[in-house]
Design an enzyme around this catalytic site. Structure first.
Site, PDB file in Angstrom:
ATOM      1  N   PHE A 139      -1.387  -0.483  12.105  1.00 55.78           N
ATOM      2  CA  PHE A 139      -2.764  -0.518  11.273  1.00 55.78           C
ATOM      3  C   PHE A 139      -2.663  -1.078   9.981  1.00 55.78           C
ATOM      4  O   PHE A 139      -4.571  -1.729   9.553  1.00 55.78           O
ATOM      5  CB  PHE A 139      -1.757   1.059  10.780  1.00 55.78           C
ATOM      6  CG  PHE A 139      -2.830   1.305   8.917  1.00 55.78           C
ATOM      7  CD1 PHE A 139      -2.183   1.345   7.809  1.00 55.78           C
ATOM      8  CD2 PHE A 139      -3.640   2.473   9.315  1.00 55.78           C
ATOM      9  CE1 PHE A 139      -3.315   1.428   6.770  1.00 55.78           C
ATOM     10  CE2 PHE A 139      -4.278   3.083   8.431  1.00 55.78           C
ATOM     11  CZ  PHE A 139      -3.942   2.122   7.307  1.00 55.78           C
ATOM     12  N   ASN A 140      -2.079  -2.428  10.119  1.00 58.31           N
ATOM     13  CA  ASN A 140      -2.406  -2.875   8.503  1.00 58.31           C
ATOM     14  C   ASN A 140      -3.934  -3.845   9.269  1.00 58.31           C
ATOM     15  O   ASN A 140      -4.298  -4.129   7.764  1.00 58.31           O
ATOM     16  CB  ASN A 140      -1.223  -3.544   8.337  1.00 58.31           C
ATOM     17  CG  ASN A 140       0.233  -2.717   7.259  1.00 58.31           C
ATOM     18  OD1 ASN A 140      -0.379  -1.547   6.887  1.00 58.31           O
ATOM     19  ND2 ASN A 140       1.063  -3.343   7.458  1.00 58.31           N
ATOM     20  N   HIS A 165       8.951  -0.127   9.101  1.00 57.06           N
ATOM     21  CA  HIS A 165       8.637  -1.304   9.103  1.00 57.06           C
ATOM     22  C   HIS A 165       8.160  -2.366   8.433  1.00 57.06           C
ATOM     23  O   HIS A 165       8.823  -4.040   7.707  1.00 57.06           O
ATOM     24  CB  HIS A 165       6.983  -1.006   9.084  1.00 57.06           C
ATOM     25  CG  HIS A 165       6.662  -0.022  10.488  1.00 57.06           C
ATOM     26  ND1 HIS A 165       6.994  -0.397  11.576  1.00 57.06           N
ATOM     27  CD2 HIS A 165       6.689   0.862  10.127  1.00 57.06           C
ATOM     28  CE1 HIS A 165       7.106   0.812  12.572  1.00 57.06           C
ATOM     29  NE2 HIS A 165       5.990   1.603  11.195  1.00 57.06           N
ATOM     30  N   ASP A 166       8.251  -1.625   6.992  1.00 54.46           N
ATOM     31  CA  ASP A 166       8.135  -2.812   5.583  1.00 54.46           C
ATOM     32  C   ASP A 166       9.051  -4.075   5.248  1.00 54.46           C
ATOM     33  O   ASP A 166       8.712  -4.608   4.926  1.00 54.46           O
ATOM     34  CB  ASP A 166       7.109  -2.509   4.450  1.00 54.46           C
ATOM     35  CG  ASP A 166       6.122  -1.984   4.706  1.00 54.46           C
ATOM     36  OD1 ASP A 166       5.354  -0.862   4.333  1.00 54.46           O
ATOM     37  OD2 ASP A 166       5.189  -2.069   5.480  1.00 54.46           O
ATOM     38  N   THR A 192       2.626  -6.150   2.477  1.00 54.43           N
ATOM     39  CA  THR A 192       3.129  -4.765   3.343  1.00 54.43           C
ATOM     40  C   THR A 192       2.217  -3.835   4.080  1.00 54.43           C
ATOM     41  O   THR A 192       1.658  -2.373   4.813  1.00 54.43           O
ATOM     42  CB  THR A 192       4.069  -4.436   3.285  1.00 54.43           C
ATOM     43  OG1 THR A 192       4.489  -3.705   1.607  1.00 54.43           O
ATOM     44  CG2 THR A 192       5.859  -5.168   2.691  1.00 54.43           C
ATOM     45  N   ASP A 249       7.228   1.046   2.375  1.00 51.79           N
ATOM     46  CA  ASP A 249       6.652  -0.136   1.247  1.00 51.79           C
ATOM     47  C   ASP A 249       7.282   0.327   0.606  1.00 51.79           C
ATOM     48  O   ASP A 249       8.449  -0.223  -0.249  1.00 51.79           O
ATOM     49  CB  ASP A 249       5.186  -0.117   0.870  1.00 51.79           C
ATOM     50  CG  ASP A 249       3.911  -0.006   1.683  1.00 51.79           C
ATOM     51  OD1 ASP A 249       3.218   1.251   2.454  1.00 51.79           O
ATOM     52  OD2 ASP A 249       3.340  -1.077   1.588  1.00 51.79           O
ATOM     53  N   ASN A 295      -2.654   2.655   2.741  1.00 52.42           N
ATOM     54  CA  ASN A 295      -2.128   4.219   3.576  1.00 52.42           C
ATOM     55  C   ASN A 295      -3.158   4.978   3.025  1.00 52.42           C
ATOM     56  O   ASN A 295      -3.295   6.274   3.813  1.00 52.42           O
ATOM     57  CB  ASN A 295      -0.705   3.887   3.181  1.00 52.42           C
ATOM     58  CG  ASN A 295       0.541   3.327   4.188  1.00 52.42           C
ATOM     59  OD1 ASN A 295       0.109   3.627   5.705  1.00 52.42           O
ATOM     60  ND2 ASN A 295       0.998   2.717   3.896  1.00 52.42           N
ATOM     61  N   ASP A 301       1.027  -1.495   0.311  1.00 55.51           N
ATOM     62  CA  ASP A 301       0.166   0.361   0.297  1.00 55.51           C
ATOM     63  C   ASP A 301       0.576   1.072  -0.079  1.00 55.51           C
ATOM     64  O   ASP A 301       0.884   2.165   0.676  1.00 55.51           O
ATOM     65  CB  ASP A 301      -1.023   0.209   1.531  1.00 55.51           C
ATOM     66  CG  ASP A 301      -0.254   0.127   2.867  1.00 55.51           C
ATOM     67  OD1 ASP A 301      -1.386   0.446   3.429  1.00 55.51           O
ATOM     68  OD2 ASP A 301       1.093  -0.320   2.498  1.00 55.51           O
TER      69      ASP A 301
HETATM   70  O1  RIB Z   1       1.934  -0.300  11.039  1.00 56.41           O
HETATM   71  C1  RIB Z   1       2.458   0.471   9.874  1.00 56.41           C
HETATM   72  C2  RIB Z   1       2.298  -0.787   9.033  1.00 56.41           C
HETATM   73  O2  RIB Z   1       0.972   0.209   8.382  1.00 56.41           O
HETATM   74  C3  RIB Z   1       3.402   0.031   7.424  1.00 56.41           C
HETATM   75  O3  RIB Z   1       2.835  -1.067   6.424  1.00 56.41           O
HETATM   76  C4  RIB Z   1       2.785   1.637   6.391  1.00 56.41           C
HETATM   77  O4  RIB Z   1       3.353   1.516   5.140  1.00 56.41           O
HETATM   78  C5  RIB Z   1       1.425   1.547   7.392  1.00 56.41           C
HETATM   79  O5  RIB Z   1       0.778   0.991   6.097  1.00 56.41           O
HETATM   80 CA    CA Z   2       2.551  -0.598   4.128  1.00 53.63          CA
END
Ligand code: RIB
Ligand code: CA
Length: 304
Positions: free
Chosen positions: A163-164, A236-237, A122, A14, A38, A9
């Site tokens: 979030f994801n 993160h990703d 991701t 990413d 996102n 996303d």
């Molecule tokens: O919480 C972090 C995730 O949420 C990452 O994948 C960031 O790109 C958002 O999508």
């Molecule tokens: Ca992401």
């Protein structure tokens, strides 16, 4: 050779995962699917095409689903901006979206290459869940699903949810109960890989356009994270790609993993259960950040 399909996303981290994958010769990107997360899918698809065009990534880019399976759609424009990738300015692109359906591409590629393809989501798990629902054999024939999402501690959207997962909890539950071999790169481990100002400054000297894109992107991401009370942005990703490059740089617990779908306060929480000898999910707990940065430096040297 790790043959992967990335489901992104594209947002700022990413884009770093795309850099790390494209700059690592051990990785073969079979295809990339852009999902809503996102930002709305139109934006995440545009961002993915721009990054791939700019980095000369030849893999086909497909459109994934444009909304979660059940819940109302949420996005993260507060962090990633109106475009979903605020910061870099890309030249007019030539790369076009592949006309095929992204979920169909995931299904067809996994089934045609049994136990060869690793899925690397991701963003929200919407596309992966839909692929498993449309063709349950995906869960049996995929090599691994290495996803960025979840937390065994606090979340980052609510105190309970990352979030994801929070963006499509029902999709995450489908994936977590599918029996597919899962690796969870959650906040437990991704928050250990933070980009400091000093490290970002070292990339400003890299004479590569991939590094200049990274710096323009991270300047914006760092400012956005600080507006939300975080000292530094987390990678993160790209931790999902780092795992594929060197599994030994991570420590894991194998646990039962389910998603909370009912709780008013805990909706979207990744709930770990008993330690397991097999099945469940590998939950990443610790990593070695310096090894991550060494991998990224190598990727930049390999990219335009
Ligand atoms: O919480 C972090 C995730 O949420 C990452 O994948 C960031 O790109 C958002 O999508
Ligand atoms: Ca992401």
């Amino acid at each position: 050779m790790e043959r992967i399909i990335m489901d992104v996303d594209t947002g700022h981290d990413d884009a770093v995962a795309l850099v790390l994958a494209a700059g690592s010769p051990q990785i073969q990107i079979e295809g990339i699917v852009a999902v809503a997360g996102n930002q709305v899918r139109e934006r995440t698809l545009e961002n993915t095409l721009n990054v791939c065009d700019y980095l000369d990534i030849e893999a086909p880019v497909f459109a994934g689903l444009d909304r979660p399976i059940v819940r109302r759609q949420i996005t993260a424009g507060n962090i990633h901006g109106k475009t979903g990738l605020d910061g870099p300015v890309f030249p007019p692109r030539t790369k076009q979206v592949h006309p095929g359906n992204g979920v169909r591409f995931i299904i067809d590629t996994v089934l045609a290459n049994p136990h060869e393809i690793t899925l690397v989501p991701t963003g929200p798990l919407t596309d992966i869940a839909m692929a498993i629902r449309m063709e349950p054999a995906v869960a049996d024939l995929v090599k691994e699903i290495v996803f960025m999402g979840g937390s065994t501690g606090e979340g980052n959207v609510t105190y309970s949810a990352e979030f994801n997962i929070f963006a499509d909890p029902e999709a995450a539950q489908i994936v977590c109960t599918s029996g597919a071999p899962l690796v969870m790169m959650g906040l437990d481990v991704t928050l250990q890989v933070m980009l400091t100002d000093e490290r970002l400054d070292t990339y400003r000297e890299f004479p590569k356009k991939a590094a200049s894109m990274f710096c323009a992107s991270m300047d914006n991401y760092m400012a956005s994270c600080r507006r939300h009370g975080h000292d530094y942005p987390a990678m993160h990703d790209p931790c999902c790609i780092a795992y594929l490059l060197d599994r030994d740089m991570f420590s894991f617990e194998r646990r039962e993993l389910q998603i909370e779908l009912q709780g008013a306060l805990t909706y979207g929480r990744t709930v770990v259960g008993p330690h397991l000898d097999e099945g469940g999910a590998l939950i990443a707990k610790k990593t070695k950040p310096e090894q991550f940065w060494n991998m990224l430096d190598t990727a930049f040297r390999n990219l335009p």
